[in-house]
Design an enzyme around this catalytic site. Structure first.
Site, short mmCIF file in Angstrom:
data_model
loop_
_atom_site.label_atom_id
_atom_site.label_comp_id
_atom_site.label_asym_id
_atom_site.label_seq_id
_atom_site.Cartn_x
_atom_site.Cartn_y
_atom_site.Cartn_z
CB THR A 105 4.29 1.60 6.17
OG1 THR A 105 3.00 1.78 6.84
CG2 THR A 105 4.92 0.58 6.55
CB CYS A 150 3.06 7.05 9.18
SG CYS A 150 2.34 5.98 8.26
CG HIS A 161 -9.85 11.20 -15.04
ND1 HIS A 161 -9.58 9.84 -15.17
CD2 HIS A 161 -9.02 11.63 -16.24
CE1 HIS A 161 -8.79 9.61 -16.25
NE2 HIS A 161 -8.57 10.85 -16.96
CG HIS A 184 -6.05 9.73 -14.34
ND1 HIS A 184 -6.02 8.21 -14.81
CD2 HIS A 184 -5.64 10.38 -15.09
CE1 HIS A 184 -5.44 8.48 -16.13
NE2 HIS A 184 -5.34 9.83 -16.40
CG ASP A 210 4.12 7.99 12.78
OD1 ASP A 210 5.30 8.06 11.91
OD2 ASP A 210 3.56 6.59 12.87
CB ILE A 230 -0.01 1.30 5.35
CG1 ILE A 230 0.99 1.20 3.94
CG2 ILE A 230 -1.29 0.53 5.24
CD1 ILE A 230 1.50 -0.46 4.18
C1 RB5 Z 1 5.00 3.20 13.68
O1 RB5 Z 1 5.65 2.27 14.38
C2 RB5 Z 1 4.19 2.65 12.44
O2 RB5 Z 1 3.20 1.72 12.94
C3 RB5 Z 1 3.47 3.92 11.95
O3 RB5 Z 1 4.55 4.89 11.50
C4 RB5 Z 1 3.17 3.34 10.33
O4 RB5 Z 1 3.82 2.78 9.84
C5 RB5 Z 1 1.76 2.81 10.43
O5 RB5 Z 1 0.97 2.67 9.49
#
Ligand code: RB5
Length: 148
Positions: free
Chosen positions: A67, A65, A133, A98, A8, A69
């Site tokens: 994080t 992105c 695995h 694994h 992103d 996450i």
């Molecule tokens: C964008 O600001 C941020 O929310 C996105 O890049 C990401 O970290 C979401 O998990």
């Protein structure tokens, strides 16, 4: 081996760094963007990579992105995707060996470029071990099959 990658807006610089690594090692890749710094929604890009990895068996995905996450949450909603958010080379090696992970997620605000390069290198150069695995990965597929 072919790598499909995307980010992103919060992962563009790290994605470009990883593209440079893929060029250096002569790995075939497809960069799904984004190409501008305008704010975008990570689920859109995670889904594009996930759909392509699922439709081209043997390919690996890379998602960046802020994080890592959000990308990992979305990618793992796709049947056939085993996405791993990694912050170390050890995790990247283990998740290939694994879990037979087929998508690597990274956070540009979490890992520096040098660490991320090492993580990607470990991810791409480690094969699934199979053996004991395989049965566990099959159980992941069984869980997916139970979803409607
Ligand atoms: C964008 O600001 C941020 O929310 C996105 O890049 C990401 O970290 C979401 O998990």
């Amino acid at each position: 081996m072919k790598v499909i990658l995307a980010s992103d807006h919060a992962g563009i610089e790290l994605r470009q760094e990883l593209v440079a690594l893929l060029k250096e090692r002569g790995t075939e890749f497809q960069d799904l963007g984004p190409q501008t710094r305008e704010s975008v929604d990570y689920p859109d890009f995670a889904s594009r990579v996930a759909q392509q990895v699922v439709s081209e068996p043997g390919t690996l995905g890379v998602l960046v992105c802020g994080t890592g996450i959000g990308m990992s949450i979305v990618a793992n909603k796709h049947r056939g995707i085993r996405a791993a958010l990694c912050t170390s080379e050890f995790e990247a090696r283990m998740t290939r060996a694994h879990n037979d992970a087929n998508v690597l997620c990274l956070g540009q605000r979490v890992v520096g470029a040098g660490v991320a390069r090492g993580i990607l290198e470990a991810f791409l150069s480690t094969a699934f071990e199979g053996g004991r695995h395989e049965k566990r990965v099959q159980k992941i597929r069984d869980v997916e099959a139970q979803q409607r």
